[in-house]
Design a protein around this motif. Sequence first.
Motif, PDB file in Angstrom:
ATOM      1  N   ARG A  83       0.832  -1.212   0.000  1.00 21.16           N
ATOM      2  CA  ARG A  83       0.000   0.000   0.000  1.00 21.16           C
ATOM      3  C   ARG A  83       0.866   1.261   0.000  1.00 21.16           C
ATOM      4  NH1 ARG A  83      -3.027  -2.972   4.270  1.00 21.16           N
ATOM      5  NH2 ARG A  83      -4.648  -4.077   3.145  1.00 21.16           N
ATOM      6  N   GLN A  84       1.947   1.225   0.727  1.00 24.44           N
ATOM      7  CA  GLN A  84       2.852   2.372   0.776  1.00 24.44           C
ATOM      8  C   GLN A  84       3.454   2.632  -0.608  1.00 24.44           C
ATOM      9  OE1 GLN A  84       6.102   1.808   3.520  1.00 24.44           O
ATOM     10  NE2 GLN A  84       6.203   3.992   3.963  1.00 24.44           N
ATOM     11  N   LEU A  85       3.894   1.584  -1.278  1.00 26.41           N
ATOM     12  CA  LEU A  85       4.464   1.737  -2.613  1.00 26.41           C
ATOM     13  C   LEU A  85       3.414   2.256  -3.603  1.00 26.41           C
ATOM     14  CD1 LEU A  85       6.671  -1.477  -2.735  1.00 26.41           C
ATOM     15  CD2 LEU A  85       7.490   0.885  -2.578  1.00 26.41           C
ATOM     16  N   LEU A  86       2.192   1.734  -3.518  1.00 31.87           N
ATOM     17  CA  LEU A  86       1.127   2.223  -4.387  1.00 31.87           C
ATOM     18  C   LEU A  86       0.835   3.701  -4.134  1.00 31.87           C
ATOM     19  CD1 LEU A  86      -1.269  -0.849  -4.315  1.00 31.87           C
ATOM     20  CD2 LEU A  86      -0.274   0.189  -6.373  1.00 31.87           C
ATOM     21  N   GLU A  87       0.883   4.095  -2.880  1.00 32.41           N
ATOM     22  CA  GLU A  87       0.668   5.505  -2.544  1.00 32.41           C
ATOM     23  C   GLU A  87       1.776   6.367  -3.147  1.00 32.41           C
ATOM     24  OE1 GLU A  87      -1.030   7.598   1.347  1.00 32.41           O
ATOM     25  OE2 GLU A  87       0.995   6.809   1.654  1.00 32.41           O
ATOM     26  N   TYR A  88       3.020   5.907  -3.070  1.00 31.12           N
ATOM     27  CA  TYR A  88       4.125   6.658  -3.682  1.00 31.12           C
ATOM     28  C   TYR A  88       3.922   6.792  -5.182  1.00 31.12           C
ATOM     29  CZ  TYR A  88       6.824   5.942   0.636  1.00 31.12           C
ATOM     30  OH  TYR A  88       7.276   5.930   1.928  1.00 31.12           O
ATOM     31  N   LEU A  89       3.470   5.725  -5.824  1.00 29.73           N
ATOM     32  CA  LEU A  89       3.234   5.746  -7.263  1.00 29.73           C
ATOM     33  C   LEU A  89       2.205   6.822  -7.608  1.00 29.73           C
ATOM     34  CD1 LEU A  89       3.870   4.324  -9.957  1.00 29.73           C
ATOM     35  CD2 LEU A  89       1.969   2.774  -9.478  1.00 29.73           C
ATOM     36  N   PHE A  90       1.159   6.903  -6.821  1.00 37.08           N
ATOM     37  CA  PHE A  90       0.096   7.870  -7.054  1.00 37.08           C
ATOM     38  C   PHE A  90       0.549   9.303  -6.751  1.00 37.08           C
ATOM     39  CE2 PHE A  90      -3.572  10.270  -5.450  1.00 37.08           C
ATOM     40  CZ  PHE A  90      -4.370  10.261  -6.579  1.00 37.08           C
ATOM     41  N   VAL A  91       1.194   9.507  -5.616  1.00 33.72           N
ATOM     42  CA  VAL A  91       1.528  10.860  -5.163  1.00 33.72           C
ATOM     43  C   VAL A  91       2.753  11.429  -5.873  1.00 33.72           C
ATOM     44  CG1 VAL A  91       2.209  12.248  -3.152  1.00 33.72           C
ATOM     45  CG2 VAL A  91       0.454  10.487  -2.924  1.00 33.72           C
ATOM     46  N   PHE A  92       3.810  10.634  -6.020  1.00 34.45           N
ATOM     47  CA  PHE A  92       5.064  11.148  -6.584  1.00 34.45           C
ATOM     48  C   PHE A  92       5.114  11.027  -8.112  1.00 34.45           C
ATOM     49  CE2 PHE A  92       6.178  10.546  -2.178  1.00 34.45           C
ATOM     50  CZ  PHE A  92       7.079  11.568  -1.917  1.00 34.45           C
ATOM     51  N   ASP A  93       4.331  10.126  -8.684  1.00 32.58           N
ATOM     52  CA  ASP A  93       4.346   9.858 -10.124  1.00 32.58           C
ATOM     53  C   ASP A  93       5.780   9.672 -10.641  1.00 32.58           C
ATOM     54  OD1 ASP A  93       3.241   9.403 -12.632  1.00 32.58           O
ATOM     55  OD2 ASP A  93       3.324  11.528 -13.175  1.00 32.58           O
ATOM     56  N   PRO A  94       6.544   8.766 -10.008  1.00 28.16           N
ATOM     57  CA  PRO A  94       7.938   8.556 -10.420  1.00 28.16           C
ATOM     58  C   PRO A  94       8.008   7.685 -11.672  1.00 28.16           C
ATOM     59  CG  PRO A  94       7.386   7.005  -8.712  1.00 28.16           C
ATOM     60  CD  PRO A  94       6.160   7.861  -8.925  1.00 28.16           C
ATOM     61  N   ASP A  95       9.209   7.595 -12.224  1.00 33.77           N
ATOM     62  CA  ASP A  95       9.430   6.675 -13.341  1.00 33.77           C
ATOM     63  C   ASP A  95       9.508   5.236 -12.850  1.00 33.77           C
ATOM     64  OD1 ASP A  95       9.615   8.756 -15.312  1.00 33.77           O
ATOM     65  OD2 ASP A  95      11.615   9.210 -14.544  1.00 33.77           O
ATOM     66  N   GLY A  96       9.788   5.054 -11.567  1.00 40.74           N
ATOM     67  CA  GLY A  96       9.873   3.717 -11.006  1.00 40.74           C
ATOM     68  C   GLY A  96       9.877   3.733  -9.489  1.00 40.74           C
ATOM     69  N   LEU A  97       9.656   2.556  -8.928  1.00 40.31           N
ATOM     70  CA  LEU A  97       9.674   2.355  -7.480  1.00 40.31           C
ATOM     71  C   LEU A  97      10.748   1.338  -7.135  1.00 40.31           C
ATOM     72  CD1 LEU A  97       5.835   1.908  -6.938  1.00 40.31           C
ATOM     73  CD2 LEU A  97       7.181   3.897  -6.260  1.00 40.31           C
ATOM     74  N   LEU A  98      11.488   1.621  -6.071  1.00 44.03           N
ATOM     75  CA  LEU A  98      12.513   0.696  -5.597  1.00 44.03           C
ATOM     76  C   LEU A  98      12.203   0.314  -4.158  1.00 44.03           C
ATOM     77  CD1 LEU A  98      15.694   2.549  -6.914  1.00 44.03           C
ATOM     78  CD2 LEU A  98      14.502   0.613  -7.981  1.00 44.03           C
ATOM     79  N   LEU A  99      12.354  -0.955  -3.865  1.00 40.59           N
ATOM     80  CA  LEU A  99      12.211  -1.457  -2.503  1.00 40.59           C
ATOM     81  C   LEU A  99      13.597  -1.948  -2.087  1.00 40.59           C
ATOM     82  CD1 LEU A  99      10.395  -2.118  -0.113  1.00 40.59           C
ATOM     83  CD2 LEU A  99       9.846  -4.287  -1.232  1.00 40.59           C
ATOM     84  N   VAL A 100      14.165  -1.281  -1.092  1.00 45.59           N
ATOM     85  CA  VAL A 100      15.516  -1.621  -0.645  1.00 45.59           C
ATOM     86  C   VAL A 100      15.401  -2.484   0.606  1.00 45.59           C
ATOM     87  CG1 VAL A 100      17.778  -0.735   0.027  1.00 45.59           C
ATOM     88  CG2 VAL A 100      16.344   0.579  -1.569  1.00 45.59           C
ATOM     89  N   ASP A 101      15.816  -3.740   0.477  1.00 45.98           N
ATOM     90  CA  ASP A 101      15.816  -4.704   1.578  1.00 45.98           C
ATOM     91  C   ASP A 101      17.209  -4.640   2.205  1.00 45.98           C
ATOM     92  OD1 ASP A 101      15.894  -6.915   3.244  1.00 45.98           O
ATOM     93  OD2 ASP A 101      15.097  -8.302   1.741  1.00 45.98           O
ATOM     94  N   VAL A 102      17.323  -3.862   3.266  1.00 45.40           N
ATOM     95  CA  VAL A 102      18.628  -3.595   3.876  1.00 45.40           C
ATOM     96  C   VAL A 102      19.244  -4.863   4.441  1.00 45.40           C
ATOM     97  CG1 VAL A 102      19.811  -2.328   5.714  1.00 45.40           C
ATOM     98  CG2 VAL A 102      18.067  -1.191   4.349  1.00 45.40           C
ATOM     99  N   ASP A 103      18.455  -5.660   5.153  1.00 43.95           N
ATOM    100  CA  ASP A 103      19.007  -6.844   5.812  1.00 43.95           C
ATOM    101  C   ASP A 103      19.591  -7.838   4.816  1.00 43.95           C
ATOM    102  OD1 ASP A 103      18.259  -5.699   8.204  1.00 43.95           O
ATOM    103  OD2 ASP A 103      16.444  -6.909   8.416  1.00 43.95           O
ATOM    104  N   ASN A 104      18.988  -7.940   3.632  1.00 41.21           N
ATOM    105  CA  ASN A 104      19.488  -8.862   2.605  1.00 41.21           C
ATOM    106  C   ASN A 104      20.342  -8.168   1.553  1.00 41.21           C
ATOM    107  OD1 ASN A 104      18.366 -11.390   3.524  1.00 41.21           O
ATOM    108  ND2 ASN A 104      16.376 -10.478   3.074  1.00 41.21           N
TER     109      ASN A 104
END
Length: 161
Positions: free
Chosen positions: A129-150
Amino acid sequence: MGRTVFGSFPIQSGDMNTLMPYLLLVLSLLCLILVMALRMSLRKGSKASRARNLHAQQGEALAERLLQRQGFSIVDRQVARSWSVDVDGEILEANVRADLLVEKGGRTFVAEVKTGSLAPDPLYPPTRRQLLEYLFVFDPDGLLLVDVDNRAVHEVVFPVA
């Protein structure tokens, strides 16, 4: 002198004047213990909160290094945006804050930094849901999910029908 029954102990009315300082002392000590216990529980909460904040800051610093190693440049940190929501004709303002705004190859991405076992999963409902919200609000060219632990960076794409 009259007699008063205090519990099951008969007390002379003159005895109450003698006992009053001791009763006040016991009551004061109980209040002090209560205040100290409350302060300790608040301190534990704030210590845990400080530990979480420190872990998050360290995670974001590591995420920046991971992204830079993969050729992304950091444009901004903790980027805030607001947008309007119409609820029954009333316009309400909602605020959103993304961890990082990054660029690579002329494309702009919102990067969300996650630690732990559940949050880095793009199918985990709060993360999705957070990523979808970013897509809607920021209208970026892409979304990145950074998994710090891995130590992983994932591009997440939501197909639009």
